[in-house]
Design a protein around this motif. Structure first.
Motif, PDB file in Angstrom:
ATOM      1  N   LEU A 171    -100.461  57.472 -33.312  1.00 22.32           N
ATOM      2  CA  LEU A 171     -99.868  56.272 -32.717  1.00 22.32           C
ATOM      3  C   LEU A 171     -98.562  56.621 -32.014  1.00 22.32           C
ATOM      4  O   LEU A 171     -98.339  56.220 -30.867  1.00 22.32           O
ATOM      5  N   HIS A 172     -97.711  57.354 -32.694  1.00 18.34           N
ATOM      6  CA  HIS A 172     -96.439  57.746 -32.098  1.00 18.34           C
ATOM      7  C   HIS A 172     -96.651  58.461 -30.767  1.00 18.34           C
ATOM      8  O   HIS A 172     -96.044  58.127 -29.753  1.00 18.34           O
ATOM      9  N   ASP A 173     -97.536  59.441 -30.775  1.00 13.88           N
ATOM     10  CA  ASP A 173     -97.754  60.248 -29.576  1.00 13.88           C
ATOM     11  C   ASP A 173     -98.339  59.419 -28.437  1.00 13.88           C
ATOM     12  O   ASP A 173     -97.952  59.575 -27.273  1.00 13.88           O
ATOM     13  N   ALA A 174     -99.275  58.530 -28.774  1.00 15.46           N
ATOM     14  CA  ALA A 174     -99.904  57.707 -27.735  1.00 15.46           C
ATOM     15  C   ALA A 174     -98.881  56.767 -27.097  1.00 15.46           C
ATOM     16  O   ALA A 174     -98.868  56.594 -25.874  1.00 15.46           O
ATOM     17  N   VAL A 175     -98.032  56.154 -27.910  1.00 13.73           N
ATOM     18  CA  VAL A 175     -97.010  55.248 -27.366  1.00 13.73           C
ATOM     19  C   VAL A 175     -95.993  56.035 -26.549  1.00 13.73           C
ATOM     20  O   VAL A 175     -95.617  55.644 -25.434  1.00 13.73           O
ATOM     21  N   TYR A 176     -95.535  57.152 -27.091  1.00 10.96           N
ATOM     22  CA  TYR A 176     -94.519  57.986 -26.431  1.00 10.96           C
ATOM     23  C   TYR A 176     -95.009  58.464 -25.066  1.00 10.96           C
ATOM     24  O   TYR A 176     -94.314  58.302 -24.049  1.00 10.96           O
ATOM     25  N   HIS A 177     -96.214  59.007 -25.028  1.00  9.37           N
ATOM     26  CA  HIS A 177     -96.736  59.515 -23.756  1.00  9.37           C
ATOM     27  C   HIS A 177     -97.088  58.367 -22.802  1.00  9.37           C
ATOM     28  O   HIS A 177     -96.963  58.513 -21.577  1.00  9.37           O
ATOM     29  N   GLY A 178     -97.500  57.226 -23.376  1.00  6.89           N
ATOM     30  CA  GLY A 178     -97.781  56.064 -22.531  1.00  6.89           C
ATOM     31  C   GLY A 178     -96.541  55.588 -21.795  1.00  6.89           C
ATOM     32  O   GLY A 178     -96.589  55.283 -20.601  1.00  6.89           O
ATOM     33  N   TYR A 179     -95.407  55.553 -22.489  1.00  9.07           N
ATOM     34  CA  TYR A 179     -94.152  55.164 -21.846  1.00  9.07           C
ATOM     35  C   TYR A 179     -93.718  56.206 -20.812  1.00  9.07           C
ATOM     36  O   TYR A 179     -93.180  55.856 -19.752  1.00  9.07           O
ATOM     37  N   GLN A 180     -93.940  57.466 -21.102  1.00 13.47           N
ATOM     38  CA  GLN A 180     -93.553  58.515 -20.158  1.00 13.47           C
ATOM     39  C   GLN A 180     -94.286  58.384 -18.823  1.00 13.47           C
ATOM     40  O   GLN A 180     -93.746  58.742 -17.778  1.00 13.47           O
ATOM     41  N   GLU A 181     -95.505  57.860 -18.881  1.00 13.56           N
ATOM     42  CA  GLU A 181     -96.303  57.726 -17.659  1.00 13.56           C
ATOM     43  C   GLU A 181     -95.778  56.632 -16.732  1.00 13.56           C
ATOM     44  O   GLU A 181     -96.022  56.676 -15.520  1.00 13.56           O
ATOM     45  N   VAL A 182     -95.077  55.649 -17.296  1.00 12.04           N
ATOM     46  CA  VAL A 182     -94.673  54.502 -16.471  1.00 12.04           C
ATOM     47  C   VAL A 182     -93.165  54.319 -16.358  1.00 12.04           C
ATOM     48  O   VAL A 182     -92.699  53.447 -15.618  1.00 12.04           O
ATOM     49  N   MET A 183     -92.386  55.150 -17.083  1.00  4.34           N
ATOM     50  CA  MET A 183     -90.942  54.961 -17.087  1.00  4.34           C
ATOM     51  C   MET A 183     -90.207  56.271 -16.855  1.00  4.34           C
ATOM     52  O   MET A 183     -90.726  57.357 -17.137  1.00  4.34           O
ATOM     53  N   SER A 184     -89.007  56.174 -16.349  1.00  2.59           N
ATOM     54  CA  SER A 184     -88.090  57.303 -16.208  1.00  2.59           C
ATOM     55  C   SER A 184     -86.685  56.712 -16.044  1.00  2.59           C
ATOM     56  O   SER A 184     -86.540  55.515 -15.740  1.00  2.59           O
ATOM     57  N   PRO A 185     -85.633  57.500 -16.257  1.00  3.45           N
ATOM     58  CA  PRO A 185     -85.620  58.870 -16.759  1.00  3.45           C
ATOM     59  C   PRO A 185     -85.841  58.898 -18.280  1.00  3.45           C
ATOM     60  O   PRO A 185     -86.204  57.886 -18.876  1.00  3.45           O
ATOM     61  N   ASP A 186     -85.566  60.056 -18.882  1.00  2.00           N
ATOM     62  CA  ASP A 186     -85.813  60.264 -20.300  1.00  2.00           C
ATOM     63  C   ASP A 186     -85.227  59.156 -21.166  1.00  2.00           C
ATOM     64  O   ASP A 186     -85.881  58.642 -22.068  1.00  2.00           O
ATOM     65  N   ILE A 187     -83.996  58.778 -20.893  1.00  2.00           N
ATOM     66  CA  ILE A 187     -83.278  57.874 -21.786  1.00  2.00           C
ATOM     67  C   ILE A 187     -83.952  56.508 -21.878  1.00  2.00           C
ATOM     68  O   ILE A 187     -83.911  55.860 -22.933  1.00  2.00           O
ATOM     69  N   ASN A 188     -84.594  56.052 -20.795  1.00  2.00           N
ATOM     70  CA  ASN A 188     -85.266  54.756 -20.839  1.00  2.00           C
ATOM     71  C   ASN A 188     -86.453  54.764 -21.807  1.00  2.00           C
ATOM     72  O   ASN A 188     -86.685  53.802 -22.541  1.00  2.00           O
ATOM     73  N   VAL A 189     -87.194  55.857 -21.783  1.00  2.00           N
ATOM     74  CA  VAL A 189     -88.295  56.011 -22.736  1.00  2.00           C
ATOM     75  C   VAL A 189     -87.749  56.105 -24.159  1.00  2.00           C
ATOM     76  O   VAL A 189     -88.279  55.488 -25.094  1.00  2.00           O
ATOM     77  N   LEU A 190     -86.687  56.857 -24.325  1.00  2.00           N
ATOM     78  CA  LEU A 190     -86.129  57.053 -25.662  1.00  2.00           C
ATOM     79  C   LEU A 190     -85.529  55.765 -26.220  1.00  2.00           C
ATOM     80  O   LEU A 190     -85.549  55.553 -27.445  1.00  2.00           O
ATOM     81  N   TYR A 191     -85.010  54.900 -25.373  1.00  2.00           N
ATOM     82  CA  TYR A 191     -84.555  53.591 -25.847  1.00  2.00           C
ATOM     83  C   TYR A 191     -85.726  52.814 -26.459  1.00  2.00           C
ATOM     84  O   TYR A 191     -85.582  52.152 -27.505  1.00  2.00           O
TER      85      TYR A 191
END
Length: 314
Positions: A250-270
């Motif tokens: 679940l963690h990985d799917a959500v994390y990579h899903g956000y990476q596909e639609v958001m940038s930079p790093d900090i926005n995903v990490l928020y």
């Protein structure tokens, strides 16, 4: 037992829903974070993207609408109907100060005459168009006894379901839900009921049976299901433990899903920090408080991934 996944603004969007539904089962309905239609447009591009059927394949999804204008509500519901939706939900529960100041969400509850006119209009439309409308409500705005009048109002309309969060607006999400008012709903409601509020464990659910004279047939889980993604499986008796492997997926799917639609790093990490604010309470992470504290301060993917690898692999 039926279990619904409550909407949490900023958390349970389509990326999370797709990740969750692909890994965990036993959730009967998902509800979207609220759509707030305006005179200018029934939906924003972000809201339209979140409810797009293409982004919600295989998910039993009910869009939630936040409005005190029948015209705006109906325009949004019409567009959702054109997308293929057959049910929408009216939000009368949001306690946010910004929302309530506009007379929406829980802020609509004390305006009983206006609320009744609003319901008149939207249910006339729904009956003609064969669109189901459910309602999610609090007990009232100022006082829980407001619920008696609200229940009379709701009983005058063909609600597909009434989801009751037994708190008033000023309670927000604190303290014990006022379960005696849900008992009143059980005794007087003319439509199917859904209980929502403070179910975080199997023990919490079992306590409801004593309070209500029997376990509720349908419940809505929000914060509890975010904090423990396996809670629905536990309540339905499919497991008694949180599976570390499932959680990692679940963690990985959500994390990579956000990476596909958001940038930079900090926005995903928020976004991930917000999830970890719930996940950190899992017993899986006992003794890992220091690593989680570091994770919450990570500003780059590499740093975040190094810490989460340690947490999830140990």
């Amino acid at each position: 037992m039926k279990i619904y996944f409550a909407p949490l603004e900023g958390i349970t969007g389509y990326i999370f829903r797709n990740a969750y539904s692909g890994i965990y089962g036993h959730v009967d309905k998902f509800f979207t974070p609220f759509i707030s239609p305006s005179e200018k447009a029934p939906m924003t591009s972000r809201e339209r993207r979140d409810v797009s059927p293409g982004n919600n394949t295989g998910i039993n999804l009910v869009p939630q609408i936040l409005s005190n204008s029948a015209d705006c509500f109906i325009k949004a519901a019409k567009e959702l109907q054109e997308m293929g939706y057959k049910e929408v939900n009216l939000n009368l529960g949001c306690p946010s100060g910004t929302v309530c100041a506009k007379g929406k969400g829980a802020g609509f509850l004390p305006e009983t005459l206006a609320l009744q006119r609003f319901l008149d209009d939207i249910y006339v439309w729904s009956e003609i168009e064969n669109m189901k409308i459910s309602v999610k409500t609090r007990l009232g705005y100022f006082n829980p006894d407001e619920f008696y009048d609200l229940m009379d109002i709701f009983n005058g309309f063909p609600l597909s379901e009434l989801i009751v969060h037994p708190r008033i607006r000023s309670d927000f999400y604190k303290g014990e839900p006022r379960k005696e008012y849900y008992v009143y709903a059980l005794e007087h409601s003319k439509c199917p009921l859904v209980y929502n509020g403070n179910i975080f464990t199997r023990k919490d659910y079992d306590k409801l049976s004593g309070a209500f004279g029997g376990s509720p047939d349908t419940i809505m889980l929000g914060r509890g299901l975010i904090a423990d993604p396996s809670l629905a499986d536990k309540l339905k008796g499919f497991t008694s433990e949180t599976d570390p492997g499932q959680f990692s997926k679940l963690h990985d799917a959500v994390y990579h899903g956000y990476q596909e639609v958001m940038s930079p790093d900090i926005n995903v990490l928020y976004k991930m920090r917000e999830l970890w604010s719930y996940w950190q309470t899992l017993s899986l992470f006992d003794g890992k408080e220091r690593d989680i504290k570091k994770l919450m301060k990570a500003k780059k993917y590499a740093e975040y991934e190094d810490i989460t690898y340690r947490i999830l692999q140990d």
